[in-house]
Motif scaffolding. Sequence first.
Motif, PDB file in Angstrom:
ATOM      1  N   ASN A 120      33.040  22.971 -24.415  1.00  0.00           N
ATOM      2  CA  ASN A 120      32.235  24.182 -24.184  1.00  0.00           C
ATOM      3  C   ASN A 120      30.949  23.846 -25.319  1.00  0.00           C
ATOM      4  O   ASN A 120      31.156  23.974 -26.462  1.00  0.00           O
ATOM      5  CB  ASN A 120      32.912  25.310 -24.694  1.00  0.00           C
ATOM      6  N   PRO A 121      29.970  22.800 -24.723  1.00  0.00           N
ATOM      7  CA  PRO A 121      28.992  22.011 -25.625  1.00  0.00           C
ATOM      8  C   PRO A 121      27.714  23.088 -25.891  1.00  0.00           C
ATOM      9  O   PRO A 121      27.699  24.358 -25.511  1.00  0.00           O
ATOM     10  CB  PRO A 121      28.474  21.087 -24.972  1.00  0.00           C
ATOM     11  N   ILE A 167      33.756  21.454 -17.987  1.00  0.00           N
ATOM     12  CA  ILE A 167      32.758  21.995 -18.940  1.00  0.00           C
ATOM     13  C   ILE A 167      32.283  23.298 -18.232  1.00  0.00           C
ATOM     14  O   ILE A 167      32.217  23.569 -17.235  1.00  0.00           O
ATOM     15  CB  ILE A 167      31.469  20.843 -18.606  1.00  0.00           C
ATOM     16  N   VAL A 168      31.634  23.936 -19.317  1.00  0.00           N
ATOM     17  CA  VAL A 168      30.929  25.200 -19.277  1.00  0.00           C
ATOM     18  C   VAL A 168      29.444  25.249 -19.507  1.00  0.00           C
ATOM     19  O   VAL A 168      29.475  24.595 -20.743  1.00  0.00           O
ATOM     20  CB  VAL A 168      31.872  26.575 -19.608  1.00  0.00           C
ATOM     21  N   HIS A 169      28.764  25.627 -18.897  1.00  0.00           N
ATOM     22  CA  HIS A 169      27.140  25.526 -19.105  1.00  0.00           C
ATOM     23  C   HIS A 169      26.473  26.644 -18.873  1.00  0.00           C
ATOM     24  O   HIS A 169      27.015  27.389 -17.703  1.00  0.00           O
ATOM     25  CB  HIS A 169      26.765  24.043 -18.864  1.00  0.00           C
ATOM     26  N   GLN A 170      25.164  26.603 -19.089  1.00  0.00           N
ATOM     27  CA  GLN A 170      24.191  27.736 -18.529  1.00  0.00           C
ATOM     28  C   GLN A 170      23.680  27.178 -17.237  1.00  0.00           C
ATOM     29  O   GLN A 170      23.520  26.115 -17.117  1.00  0.00           O
ATOM     30  CB  GLN A 170      23.130  27.923 -19.625  1.00  0.00           C
ATOM     31  N   CYS A 171      23.500  28.110 -16.194  1.00  0.00           N
ATOM     32  CA  CYS A 171      23.188  27.865 -14.910  1.00  0.00           C
ATOM     33  C   CYS A 171      21.866  27.138 -14.945  1.00  0.00           C
ATOM     34  O   CYS A 171      21.415  26.118 -14.117  1.00  0.00           O
ATOM     35  CB  CYS A 171      23.075  29.100 -14.017  1.00  0.00           C
ATOM     36  N   GLU A 172      20.893  27.419 -16.048  1.00  0.00           N
ATOM     37  CA  GLU A 172      19.375  26.907 -15.930  1.00  0.00           C
ATOM     38  C   GLU A 172      19.558  25.319 -16.097  1.00  0.00           C
ATOM     39  O   GLU A 172      18.679  24.760 -15.705  1.00  0.00           O
ATOM     40  CB  GLU A 172      18.454  27.611 -16.741  1.00  0.00           C
ATOM     41  N   ARG A 173      20.752  24.833 -16.801  1.00  0.00           N
ATOM     42  CA  ARG A 173      21.061  23.395 -16.723  1.00  0.00           C
ATOM     43  C   ARG A 173      21.954  22.911 -15.963  1.00  0.00           C
ATOM     44  O   ARG A 173      22.393  21.641 -16.105  1.00  0.00           O
ATOM     45  CB  ARG A 173      21.319  23.009 -18.408  1.00  0.00           C
ATOM     46  N   MET A 174      22.060  23.445 -14.810  1.00  0.00           N
ATOM     47  CA  MET A 174      23.158  22.788 -13.682  1.00  0.00           C
ATOM     48  C   MET A 174      22.969  21.470 -13.317  1.00  0.00           C
ATOM     49  O   MET A 174      23.597  20.692 -13.243  1.00  0.00           O
ATOM     50  CB  MET A 174      23.355  23.846 -12.592  1.00  0.00           C
ATOM     51  N   HIS A 203      24.677  33.528 -14.903  1.00  0.00           N
ATOM     52  CA  HIS A 203      24.201  32.887 -16.028  1.00  0.00           C
ATOM     53  C   HIS A 203      24.801  31.586 -16.619  1.00  0.00           C
ATOM     54  O   HIS A 203      24.295  30.876 -17.186  1.00  0.00           O
ATOM     55  CB  HIS A 203      24.055  33.742 -17.109  1.00  0.00           C
ATOM     56  N   ILE A 204      26.202  31.421 -16.235  1.00  0.00           N
ATOM     57  CA  ILE A 204      26.939  30.210 -16.626  1.00  0.00           C
ATOM     58  C   ILE A 204      27.899  29.901 -15.452  1.00  0.00           C
ATOM     59  O   ILE A 204      28.113  30.501 -14.455  1.00  0.00           O
ATOM     60  CB  ILE A 204      27.965  30.592 -17.963  1.00  0.00           C
ATOM     61  N   PHE A 205      28.337  28.532 -15.572  1.00  0.00           N
ATOM     62  CA  PHE A 205      29.082  27.951 -14.691  1.00  0.00           C
ATOM     63  C   PHE A 205      30.239  27.078 -15.104  1.00  0.00           C
ATOM     64  O   PHE A 205      30.067  26.593 -16.288  1.00  0.00           O
ATOM     65  CB  PHE A 205      28.288  26.895 -13.542  1.00  0.00           C
ATOM     66  N   LEU A 206      31.149  27.050 -14.421  1.00  0.00           N
ATOM     67  CA  LEU A 206      32.478  25.889 -14.765  1.00  0.00           C
ATOM     68  C   LEU A 206      32.204  25.059 -13.756  1.00  0.00           C
ATOM     69  O   LEU A 206      32.013  25.123 -12.613  1.00  0.00           O
ATOM     70  CB  LEU A 206      33.848  26.827 -14.615  1.00  0.00           C
ATOM     71  N   LEU A 207      32.499  23.710 -14.349  1.00  0.00           N
ATOM     72  CA  LEU A 207      32.481  22.441 -13.478  1.00  0.00           C
ATOM     73  C   LEU A 207      33.653  21.610 -13.650  1.00  0.00           C
ATOM     74  O   LEU A 207      34.027  21.438 -14.912  1.00  0.00           O
ATOM     75  CB  LEU A 207      31.306  21.525 -13.773  1.00  0.00           C
TER      76      LEU A 207
END
Length: 229
Positions: A120-121, A167-174, A203-207
């Motif tokens: 979770n960076p 990883i989890v991150h913001q959708c805008e950086r997908m 707003h967030i995504f899991l990959l």
Amino acid sequence: MQLKTNERIDDLQYNQLKIIQNSDFFRFGSDAVELANFVSGGSRDRAVDLGSGSGIISILLAGKKNINVTAVEIQEEVAEMSKRSVQLNGLEDKIKVLNIPMQEIGKHLACGSQTIVVSNPPYRKADSGEVSNTDTVAISRHEIKVTLDEVVATASYLLSKGGKFYIVHQCERMAEVIAGCKKHRLEPKVLQVLTPDDNKPPHIFLLKCIKDGAEGIEVKKQRKIVAYC
């Protein structure tokens, strides 16, 4: 257990698991819990939690799924607090905390030695958004000590062929996250987009990625965040 100034013990409401948190530090959110729940694995796995912070993901992986975890955290005070959380839960045999920069992981763990890496960076680049005046919070939120590319490169170094990166991150950086994973031989396999509310955009995504995996990705139906552990 004696607590330090501004510390408290939070009940994770699962199997008597608890965690120490400090109001001066970055406190975990539902994204960390979602990421831990997204991981599949068990006692035979060797996992690394990159940028482990308070240790919430490591504690959930070990306490819920019996996964052996190495938690890597650069901030000394935060790492020390997470070690006490590990002791509080009696998970010393399942979780090892390393207080090091993840860029130095090669001094401690061998290339290809892990079956799972989770992270979770920091969501924001160092020069974006309003940077908190509390150093520990700024380091957790912004790419001050580590970049996204370094996180992904470290994960690729640690994973054996067929190993899983979550990883989890913001959708805008997908797009950036997916491109970075493919660059470092981590093939995206499962994508889950999350929204805070049914009436709000995601707003967030899991990959989930597989080291040296075949191309082809499963995109799950968008869903609302689940807040519980």
